[in-house]
Design a protein around this motif. Structure first.
Motif, PDB file in Angstrom:
ATOM      1  N   TYR A  75       1.206   3.700   4.374  1.00 20.70           N
ATOM      2  CA  TYR A  75       1.641   2.613   3.519  1.00 20.70           C
ATOM      3  C   TYR A  75       2.902   2.017   4.122  1.00 20.70           C
ATOM      4  O   TYR A  75       3.674   2.700   4.803  1.00 20.70           O
ATOM      5  CB  TYR A  75       1.956   3.104   2.101  1.00 20.70           C
TER       6      TYR A  75
ATOM      7  N   GLN B 105       6.419  -0.184   3.086  1.00 21.45           N
ATOM      8  CA  GLN B 105       7.267  -0.619   1.975  1.00 21.45           C
ATOM      9  C   GLN B 105       8.419  -1.459   2.521  1.00 21.45           C
ATOM     10  O   GLN B 105       9.244  -0.955   3.287  1.00 21.45           O
ATOM     11  CB  GLN B 105       7.814   0.571   1.182  1.00 21.45           C
TER      12      GLN B 105
ATOM     13  N   ARG C  16      13.270  -3.160  -1.105  1.00 16.81           N
ATOM     14  CA  ARG C  16      13.295  -3.550  -2.509  1.00 16.81           C
ATOM     15  C   ARG C  16      11.943  -4.078  -3.006  1.00 16.81           C
ATOM     16  O   ARG C  16      11.879  -4.858  -3.952  1.00 16.81           O
ATOM     17  CB  ARG C  16      14.404  -4.554  -2.779  1.00 16.81           C
ATOM     18  N   LYS C  17      10.888  -3.628  -2.356  1.00 19.61           N
ATOM     19  CA  LYS C  17       9.529  -4.014  -2.771  1.00 19.61           C
ATOM     20  C   LYS C  17       8.700  -2.769  -3.013  1.00 19.61           C
ATOM     21  O   LYS C  17       9.152  -1.652  -2.795  1.00 19.61           O
ATOM     22  CB  LYS C  17       8.865  -4.852  -1.672  1.00 19.61           C
ATOM     23  N   GLU C  18       7.470  -2.972  -3.492  1.00 15.39           N
ATOM     24  CA  GLU C  18       6.597  -1.849  -3.746  1.00 15.39           C
ATOM     25  C   GLU C  18       5.835  -1.452  -2.480  1.00 15.39           C
ATOM     26  O   GLU C  18       5.636  -2.256  -1.574  1.00 15.39           O
ATOM     27  CB  GLU C  18       5.598  -2.200  -4.861  1.00 15.39           C
ATOM     28  N   PRO C  19       5.377  -0.190  -2.390  1.00 15.51           N
ATOM     29  CA  PRO C  19       4.541   0.216  -1.254  1.00 15.51           C
ATOM     30  C   PRO C  19       3.200  -0.512  -1.279  1.00 15.51           C
ATOM     31  O   PRO C  19       2.634  -0.765  -2.335  1.00 15.51           O
ATOM     32  CB  PRO C  19       4.340   1.720  -1.480  1.00 15.51           C
TER      33      PRO C  19
ATOM     34  N   LEU D 265      -0.685  -0.567   0.947  1.00 12.97           N
ATOM     35  CA  LEU D 265      -1.505   0.113   1.939  1.00 12.97           C
ATOM     36  C   LEU D 265      -1.519  -0.654   3.255  1.00 12.97           C
ATOM     37  O   LEU D 265      -1.818  -1.855   3.288  1.00 12.97           O
ATOM     38  CB  LEU D 265      -2.936   0.264   1.418  1.00 12.97           C
TER      39      LEU D 265
END
Lengths: 115, 108
Positions: free
Chosen positions: B36, B38, B41-44, B46
């Motif tokens: 993954y 990331q 300051r963001k989401e993981p 895929l």
């Protein structure tokens, strides 16, 4: 597709207060996960649901933490009372129940600061 | 010992270089593996799954070594936009086990 929706995006509260984080998974996804991320501990799984039923809550740190999923489109994570060490980014993720697929789709997260 | 271990970095790499990440896992019964990405300051999100025979997606190559219980990710011709944290993920019995991530910084 709106993706996983979380609210609020930011929360600043004082120690001892109750905090409620909300999540709307992607429609049709059968699994929902709550994670916590900090610099020190990385990404930690707190609890996950399958078809609205909690399956594993062994990652929930203390009794102060509770999670519910009253229906397929909504889940909450509650911290009562909150403490400064709860400060973290809390992510919600969902995944569909399809054979072999394991991709988790994350929401944007809730950045929690407990003063 | 952590279930999934990664070098935390950061890796500081000049643009255009090749960079490789390794990840080791402890559960020999693990069946599924992922990388993954990331952003700060963001989401993981895929990046790619890792298959037993190895797999490639453009500039990215993932490999699995079951005997040694490690996974690798190779990025060729790195771009500034590759700067991010790369998370190694292993599927346990019922859930994903996450590495702490390796931070990559691509410099112009």
């Amino acid at each position: 597709d709106a993706g996983v929706i979380q609210s609020p995006r930011h929360e600043v509260t004082e120690m001892g207060q109750e905090v409620t984080l909300r999540c709307k998974p992607i429609s049709g996804h059968d699994y929902l996960f709550w994670y916590r991320q900090t610099m020190m501990r990385g990404l930690e799984l707190l609890i996950y649901f399958n078809n609205n039923v909690p399956i594993d809550d062994s990652g929930m740190p203390e009794d102060r933490f509770s999670a519910k999923m009253p229906n397929a489109s909504f889940s909450t994570l509650k911290i009562q009372p909150s403490e400064p060490r709860d400060s973290a980014v809390y992510f919600c993720a969902s995944t569909p129940l399809t054979g072999g697929r394991n991709e988790q789709f994350f929401g944007p997260g809730t950045r929690l600061t407990v003063l | 010992r952590k279930e999934v271990e990664q070098d935390p970095g950061p890796f500081n790499v000049p643009e255009g270089a090749t960079v490789a990440f390794n990840c080791t896992y402890s559960n020999s019964a693990s069946q599924s593996f992922f990388w993954y990405r990331q952003d700060c300051r963001k989401e993981p999100k895929l990046l790619m799954s890792v298959y037993s025979s190895g797999n490639e997606d453009g500039r990215f190559t993932a490999q699995l070594n079951r005997a040694s219980q490690y996974i690798s990710l190779l990025i060729r011709d790195s771009k500034l936009s590759d700067s991010a944290t790369y998370l190694c993920v292993v599927k346990g019995n019922y859930q994903l086990i996450w590495g702490a991530g390796t931070k990559l910084i691509i410099k112009p």
